[in-house]
Design a protein around this motif. Structure first.
Motif, short mmCIF file in Angstrom:
data_model
loop_
_atom_site.label_atom_id
_atom_site.label_comp_id
_atom_site.label_asym_id
_atom_site.label_seq_id
_atom_site.Cartn_x
_atom_site.Cartn_y
_atom_site.Cartn_z
N LEU A 1 -89.16 -11.22 0.54
CA LEU A 1 -90.31 -11.05 -0.34
C LEU A 1 -91.49 -11.86 0.18
CD1 LEU A 1 -88.50 -11.30 -3.79
CD2 LEU A 1 -89.42 -9.25 -2.72
N PRO A 2 -92.70 -11.51 -0.23
CA PRO A 2 -93.87 -12.29 0.21
C PRO A 2 -93.71 -13.76 -0.16
CG PRO A 2 -94.55 -10.27 -0.89
CD PRO A 2 -93.07 -10.37 -1.09
N GLU A 3 -94.23 -14.62 0.67
CA GLU A 3 -94.14 -16.06 0.41
C GLU A 3 -94.87 -16.39 -0.90
OE1 GLU A 3 -95.32 -20.32 2.55
OE2 GLU A 3 -95.54 -18.41 3.63
N LEU A 4 -94.25 -17.23 -1.70
CA LEU A 4 -94.84 -17.60 -2.98
C LEU A 4 -96.12 -18.41 -2.75
CD1 LEU A 4 -91.59 -18.64 -4.86
CD2 LEU A 4 -92.99 -16.63 -5.34
N SER A 5 -97.15 -18.03 -3.46
CA SER A 5 -98.42 -18.75 -3.33
C SER A 5 -98.46 -19.92 -4.32
CB SER A 5 -99.60 -17.81 -3.61
OG SER A 5 -99.46 -17.24 -4.91
N PRO A 6 -99.21 -20.97 -4.01
CA PRO A 6 -99.31 -22.10 -4.94
C PRO A 6 -100.09 -21.72 -6.19
CG PRO A 6 -100.86 -22.38 -3.13
CD PRO A 6 -100.02 -21.17 -2.80
N ALA A 7 -99.89 -22.47 -7.24
CA ALA A 7 -100.59 -22.19 -8.50
C ALA A 7 -102.09 -22.37 -8.35
CB ALA A 7 -100.06 -23.09 -9.60
#
Length: 322
Positions: free
Chosen positions: A36-42
């Motif tokens: 899955l796409p890399e999780l982005s920071p908040a």
């Protein structure tokens, strides 16, 4: 047939079958371990501090209608300062893309009024922060996009701003002054007086008003489940919470599926409701009970603390309407 040729043919056949099985297992595993796409920071502090900041221009030096006078200069705090000085409280602000907060103290008669104007990156984040403070079912007024009073404090959201005013000594006259001061700030803030339009997609029947909320980052603590809207309903004596998030690439559903598989108690392709294709799931969560989620019309739709008797009709009707 030559016995050696026979056993040789059997050996080749077994080897072929084994290779085929390994290929099938490999394909199956690759599906389960889809990247899955890399999780982005908040949030990214460097981006927040470069955004234009106007909250410090909105607090008046004097409010003549009630003879309120600013006691000292307006004080402002920006994202990096907030993170350094209030690390335990900063995350909630910053997850909503906090740009800054300006505050001032006013004196009138033998009382004091404290006001703060908090600016966020956009009106959805501002509403999300405001709604996180607001009790469900509280009486609301059409000041700004929405306003309510709780105890000795009044809250308002309009455009990218949340306004909070408080009086030191609550009284009927102090409440009037606090309300009028909030209206003064409403008039000073440019922008829309509307609440985010996504809430119009929720069913109206049995809705608790107000109860709409917005979660910008990791709803229910689930990685990847960002930008989620929720509304609560009163079904008999039970409360039902529905959630919705745009999911055009189905990645949020896939993040939910990955989280569900890690939890160990999951039913995939949960066909009790009219979701699209096989994009539906039920999982048991220690904190939120049974969570139902699935794709409908490019949206991730679902409910938490699922109980058939209080959920099925409302969720089924909602999905059919979408």
């Amino acid at each position: 047939m030559d016995i050696n040729r026979y056993f040789g043919a059997v050996y080749i056949m077994k080897k072929t079958i084994l290779v085929a099985l390994l290929v099938i297992i490999s394909i199956s595993c690759s599906k389960k371990e889809e990247v899955l796409p890399e999780l982005s920071p908040a949030y990214i502090i460097a981006n927040l501090v470069t955004m234009p900041y106007f909250a410090d221009t909105l607090l008046p030096v004097k409010f003549e209608k009630h003879n309120l006078n600013l006691h000292e200069a307006v004080q402002s705090i920006r994202p990096q300062e907030l993170l350094a000085s209030q690390p335990n409280q900063a995350e909630h602000y910053l997850n909503h893309l906090f740009i800054g907060k300006s505050s001032g103290n006013y004196t009138f008669d033998n009382n004091k009024l404290y006001a703060e104007v908090i600016q966020f990156a956009d009106e959805i984040r501002a509403y999300g922060y405001y709604a996180s403070l607001r009790p469900d079912g509280v009486k609301i007024e059409k000041i700004g996009a929405e306003s309510y009073q709780s105890g000795n404090s009044r809250y308002m959201v309009k455009s990218d701003y949340v306004v909070i005013t408080s009086v030191e000594n609550e009284s009927e006259s102090a409440n009037i002054i606090m309300r009028d001061f909030t209206i003064e700030l409403d008039n000073a803030i440019l922008g829309s007086k509307s609440t985010p339009p996504f809430f119009l997609l929720f069913p109206y029947k049995n809705k608790i008003i107000p109860s709409i909320k917005y979660y910008p980052y990791q709803y229910l603590g689930i990685p990847g489940l960002n930008d989620v809207y929720t509304t609560s309903y009163l079904i008999g004596e039970d409360t039902l919470i529905l959630f919705l998030s745009m999911d055009t690439d189905v990645n949020k559903f896939k993040y939910l599926t990955r989280y569900a598989r890690q939890s160990g108690e999951v039913v995939e392709s949960f066909n009790r409701f009219a979701y699209d294709s096989t994009f539906s799931i039920a999982l048991k969560d220690d904190k939120n009970g049974v969570i139902i989620g699935g794709i409908k019309s490019q949206k991730l739709i679902g409910t938490i603390q699922y109980k058939p008797h209080k959920t099925d009709h409302t969720l089924s009707t909602w999905l059919k309407g979408l």
